[in-house]
Write a protein that holds these residues in place. Structure first.
Motif, short mmCIF file in Angstrom:
data_model
loop_
_atom_site.label_atom_id
_atom_site.label_comp_id
_atom_site.label_asym_id
_atom_site.label_seq_id
_atom_site.Cartn_x
_atom_site.Cartn_y
_atom_site.Cartn_z
N LYS A 54 -3.73 -5.40 2.53
CA LYS A 54 -2.84 -4.24 1.82
C LYS A 54 -2.38 -4.87 0.55
N ARG A 57 -4.74 -4.73 -2.05
CA ARG A 57 -4.94 -3.39 -2.21
C ARG A 57 -6.28 -2.84 -1.88
N ARG A 60 -5.27 0.82 2.54
CA ARG A 60 -3.85 1.64 2.62
C ARG A 60 -3.54 2.01 4.09
N ARG A 62 -0.66 4.79 6.57
CA ARG A 62 0.32 5.82 6.72
C ARG A 62 0.89 5.59 8.18
N TYR A 70 -5.10 2.88 9.36
CA TYR A 70 -5.31 2.30 7.94
C TYR A 70 -6.70 2.91 7.68
N THR A 73 -10.15 0.94 1.01
CA THR A 73 -10.10 1.50 -0.59
C THR A 73 -11.09 0.39 -1.21
#
Length: 107
Positions: A54, A57, A60, A62, A70, A73
């Motif tokens: 994370k 990056r 991501r 929620r 997860y 990206t």
């Protein structure tokens, strides 16, 4: 000063983190619980690896109720793609020059 590529290399240097990133890339969004089941490491270690991903990056998350979901990206890999592209051009030029030298030596 560390670059974005440095952060990505550091995050992906660990084989467990690479495996988690690859699973998320291949299989889509997953919970920490699902990632832990197939990882071969404890839930706290999976969470620690996810935190590193994370920060880079590469993933991501929620929250949904008590679960954290997860997803990867992959676009965050762009600095690595650029770095590799730079060096592939460098080496291609070197090999082209070597080919020219070898051709002249054959004559």
């Amino acid at each position: 000063m560390p670059t974005a590529a440095d952060s990505l290399f550091r995050a992906l240097a660990d084989p467990t983190r690479r495996a988690i990133f690859e699973r998320l890339t291949r299989n889509g969004e997953q919970t920490v619980h699902a990632l832990t089941e197939r990882s071969g490491v404890s839930q706290p270690m999976v969470s620690k690896h996810l935190s590193a991903l994370k920060r880079a990056r590469l993933v991501r998350n929620r929250r949904q109720g008590r679960e954290t979901h997860y997803w990867a990206t992959p676009e965050a890999l762009a600095p690595l793609v650029d770095w590799i592209g730079h060096y592939s051009t460098f080496w291609r030029d070197k090999f082209d020059r070597l080919g020219d030298v070898l051709e002249r030596m054959d004559k």
